[in-house]
Write a protein that holds these residues in place. Structure first.
Motif, PDB file in Angstrom:
ATOM      1  N   LEU A 154       6.681 -69.033   7.632  1.00 53.13           N
ATOM      2  CA  LEU A 154       5.622 -68.445   6.256  1.00 53.13           C
ATOM      3  C   LEU A 154       5.370 -67.704   6.577  1.00 53.13           C
ATOM      4  CD1 LEU A 154       5.795 -69.091   3.479  1.00 53.13           C
ATOM      5  CD2 LEU A 154       2.955 -70.282   3.798  1.00 53.13           C
ATOM      6  N   ASN A 155       6.014 -66.125   5.783  1.00 52.23           N
ATOM      7  CA  ASN A 155       5.372 -65.586   5.713  1.00 52.23           C
ATOM      8  C   ASN A 155       5.250 -65.055   4.778  1.00 52.23           C
ATOM      9  OD1 ASN A 155       6.846 -64.398   8.287  1.00 52.23           O
ATOM     10  ND2 ASN A 155       8.390 -62.962   7.422  1.00 52.23           N
ATOM     11  N   LEU A 156       3.350 -64.606   4.948  1.00 52.23           N
ATOM     12  CA  LEU A 156       2.126 -63.773   3.806  1.00 52.23           C
ATOM     13  C   LEU A 156       1.828 -63.147   4.023  1.00 52.23           C
ATOM     14  CD1 LEU A 156       0.839 -67.494   4.277  1.00 52.23           C
ATOM     15  CD2 LEU A 156       2.183 -67.191   2.330  1.00 52.23           C
ATOM     16  N   GLU A 157       2.097 -62.435   2.095  1.00 54.38           N
ATOM     17  CA  GLU A 157       0.990 -60.726   1.924  1.00 54.38           C
ATOM     18  C   GLU A 157      -0.156 -61.098   1.990  1.00 54.38           C
ATOM     19  OE1 GLU A 157       0.945 -57.094  -0.365  1.00 54.38           O
ATOM     20  OE2 GLU A 157       2.549 -58.921  -1.136  1.00 54.38           O
ATOM     21  N   MET A 158      -1.434 -61.113   2.497  1.00 54.31           N
ATOM     22  CA  MET A 158      -2.646 -61.257   2.681  1.00 54.31           C
ATOM     23  C   MET A 158      -3.767 -60.128   3.017  1.00 54.31           C
ATOM     24  SD  MET A 158      -5.113 -64.241   4.277  1.00 54.31           S
ATOM     25  CE  MET A 158      -5.273 -63.631   6.105  1.00 54.31           C
ATOM     26  N   ASP A 159      -4.232 -59.947   2.102  1.00 53.48           N
ATOM     27  CA  ASP A 159      -5.432 -59.112   2.022  1.00 53.48           C
ATOM     28  C   ASP A 159      -6.753 -59.405   2.143  1.00 53.48           C
ATOM     29  OD1 ASP A 159      -7.294 -57.316   2.211  1.00 53.48           O
ATOM     30  OD2 ASP A 159      -7.051 -55.787   0.115  1.00 53.48           O
ATOM     31  N   THR A 160      -6.856 -59.706   4.061  1.00 53.64           N
ATOM     32  CA  THR A 160      -8.624 -60.039   4.139  1.00 53.64           C
ATOM     33  C   THR A 160      -9.227 -60.075   3.512  1.00 53.64           C
ATOM     34  OG1 THR A 160      -8.555 -59.381   6.546  1.00 53.64           O
ATOM     35  CG2 THR A 160      -7.011 -60.763   5.983  1.00 53.64           C
ATOM     36  N   SER A 161      -9.583 -58.827   2.774  1.00 56.60           N
ATOM     37  CA  SER A 161     -10.915 -58.762   2.631  1.00 56.60           C
ATOM     38  C   SER A 161     -11.080 -58.604   1.052  1.00 56.60           C
ATOM     39  CB  SER A 161     -11.611 -57.586   2.727  1.00 56.60           C
ATOM     40  OG  SER A 161     -10.196 -56.437   2.004  1.00 56.60           O
TER      41      SER A 161
ATOM     42  N   VAL B  97      -6.969 -64.807   0.036  1.00 58.56           N
ATOM     43  CA  VAL B  97      -7.317 -65.079   1.484  1.00 58.56           C
ATOM     44  C   VAL B  97      -6.168 -66.772   0.555  1.00 58.56           C
ATOM     45  CG1 VAL B  97      -9.150 -66.524   2.875  1.00 58.56           C
ATOM     46  CG2 VAL B  97      -8.690 -63.453   2.794  1.00 58.56           C
ATOM     47  N   ASN B  98      -7.280 -67.285  -0.055  1.00 59.07           N
ATOM     48  CA  ASN B  98      -7.169 -68.515  -1.157  1.00 59.07           C
ATOM     49  C   ASN B  98      -5.557 -68.540  -1.451  1.00 59.07           C
ATOM     50  OD1 ASN B  98      -9.858 -69.007  -0.092  1.00 59.07           O
ATOM     51  ND2 ASN B  98     -10.585 -68.754  -2.899  1.00 59.07           N
ATOM     52  N   SER B  99      -5.026 -67.970  -1.812  1.00 55.31           N
ATOM     53  CA  SER B  99      -3.765 -67.690  -2.354  1.00 55.31           C
ATOM     54  C   SER B  99      -3.294 -68.302  -0.601  1.00 55.31           C
ATOM     55  CB  SER B  99      -3.383 -66.863  -2.634  1.00 55.31           C
ATOM     56  OG  SER B  99      -2.138 -67.021  -3.253  1.00 55.31           O
ATOM     57  N   ALA B 100      -3.018 -67.614   0.364  1.00 53.34           N
ATOM     58  CA  ALA B 100      -2.199 -67.847   1.250  1.00 53.34           C
ATOM     59  C   ALA B 100      -2.625 -69.128   2.154  1.00 53.34           C
ATOM     60  CB  ALA B 100      -2.573 -66.622   3.023  1.00 53.34           C
ATOM     61  N   LEU B 101      -3.774 -69.346   2.157  1.00 53.37           N
ATOM     62  CA  LEU B 101      -4.509 -70.546   2.894  1.00 53.37           C
ATOM     63  C   LEU B 101      -3.502 -71.959   1.466  1.00 53.37           C
ATOM     64  CD1 LEU B 101      -6.008 -71.879   4.744  1.00 53.37           C
ATOM     65  CD2 LEU B 101      -6.351 -69.141   4.385  1.00 53.37           C
ATOM     66  N   ASN B 102      -3.576 -72.025   0.383  1.00 53.36           N
ATOM     67  CA  ASN B 102      -3.237 -72.896  -0.771  1.00 53.36           C
ATOM     68  C   ASN B 102      -1.732 -72.980  -0.362  1.00 53.36           C
ATOM     69  OD1 ASN B 102      -5.588 -73.760  -1.477  1.00 53.36           O
ATOM     70  ND2 ASN B 102      -4.896 -71.338  -2.971  1.00 53.36           N
ATOM     71  N   ASP B 103      -0.698 -71.863  -0.101  1.00 50.44           N
ATOM     72  CA  ASP B 103       0.866 -71.345  -0.017  1.00 50.44           C
ATOM     73  C   ASP B 103       0.911 -72.252   1.596  1.00 50.44           C
ATOM     74  OD1 ASP B 103       0.934 -70.055  -1.969  1.00 50.44           O
ATOM     75  OD2 ASP B 103       1.102 -68.161  -1.523  1.00 50.44           O
ATOM     76  N   THR B 104      -0.081 -72.183   2.583  1.00 50.56           N
ATOM     77  CA  THR B 104       0.310 -72.770   3.933  1.00 50.56           C
ATOM     78  C   THR B 104       0.005 -74.006   4.182  1.00 50.56           C
ATOM     79  OG1 THR B 104      -1.090 -71.107   5.171  1.00 50.56           O
ATOM     80  CG2 THR B 104      -1.136 -73.026   6.246  1.00 50.56           C
ATOM     81  N   ILE B 105      -0.413 -74.885   3.008  1.00 47.82           N
ATOM     82  CA  ILE B 105      -1.464 -76.117   3.355  1.00 47.82           C
ATOM     83  C   ILE B 105       0.129 -76.771   2.475  1.00 47.82           C
ATOM     84  CG2 ILE B 105      -2.701 -78.190   2.647  1.00 47.82           C
ATOM     85  CD1 ILE B 105      -3.647 -76.274   4.728  1.00 47.82           C
TER      86      ILE B 105
END
Length: 266
Positions: free
Chosen positions: A62-69, A74-82
């Motif tokens: 799963l490739n995810l565009e995410m800005d850690t700052s 961040v929350n969107s990327a974690l939600n997509d992962t789950i």
């Protein structure tokens, strides 16, 4: 032979460098579900292509565009992962920036904030989201070897020692010391709840940027201080991360592992 690792993994800064090689190492040791995150989504395709070349359809990516700052990112990327993998077993918070290497008196506040927002605030945002998910799930393996999840925060040997006066990096060094402190505190806080959190502290590693600096003489004197007399390989750091997320390190939490050729032992 049984695989060393299992479950779903989440890696930040996975498009290049240590994050990319960590993805390769995790997959080589049994991880078959990988969420790869980077602020530059186009660079993730190189990592994904190499993983598919090595493992074919056996690996789910799963490739995810995410800005850690950014908290929402961040929350969107974690939600997509789950949503995709149903759980999170391994998290490697690797994304970071160097900033402008200057002493404090010559530093710019905007640069200080930018480094802190990625290197420290970003790790905290990722770790908070990861812990919240891990607390909801049951272990894949029973204790004491198993747990609800494992987190590795990639700090730096400059999270353990000061930067050299000849190559001052006040913001970077402060941010990495912060990552070590965060790791120690949360590693202790969540140990009884089945979550292990440790910090990887690499030394000078042969990334493209550092090899270029070495060739031009900028970092040659610093690298000469390494007792082993060389740069580390990205594979060496990735292999050490595998150890930290594996059952082999099951009695480690809140710890820092320096993989620096002996630099911080002097």
């Amino acid at each position: 032979m049984a695989s060393l690792l299992r479950g779903a993994a989440f890696i930040t800064g996975a498009g290049s460098g240590i994050g990319q090689y960590t993805a390769y190492a995790l997959a080589s040791h049994g991880v078959r579900q990988l969420a790869l995150c980077d602020i530059r989504p186009e660079v993730l395709e190189d990592t994904s292509s190499e993983l598919r070349k090595r493992h074919g359809d056996d690996v789910q990516i799963l490739n995810l565009e995410m800005d850690t700052s950014k908290e929402d990112s961040v929350n969107s990327a974690l939600n997509d992962t789950i949503k995709t993998f149903s759980r999170l077993d391994i998290a490697v918070n690797n994304a970071g920036i160097g900033g402008t290497p200057k002493p404090t008196a010559e530093s710019d506040f905007d640069d200080w904030q930018r480094v802190m927002s990625v290197n420290l605030h970003g790790v905290w945002l990722c770790q908070r989201a990861q812990i919240r998910q891990m607390l909801k799930q049951e272990p894949l393996l029973p204790p004491p070897r198993g747990g609800r999840g494992v987190i590795v925060n990639v700090a730096s040997m400059l999270g353990l020692v000061a930067s050299s006066p000849k190559t001052p990096a006040c913001a970077y060094t402060a941010s990495k010391h912060g990552v070590v402190g965060l790791t120690r505190t949360d590693g202790v806080t969540y140990a009884s709840q089945g979550i292990r959190i440790n910090a990887m502290c690499p030394g000078y590693v042969a990334t493209p940027l550092l090899k270029s600096a070495t060739a031009s003489g900028v970092m040659a004197a610093e690298i000469a201080k390494v007792p082993q007399g060389r740069l580390g390989d990205m594979e060496e750091i990735a292999d050490s991360i595998v150890y930290l997320v594996s059952p082999m390190s099951s009695f480690m939490t809140g710890a820092t592992l320096a993989v620096d050729g002996g630099y911080t032992a002097q």
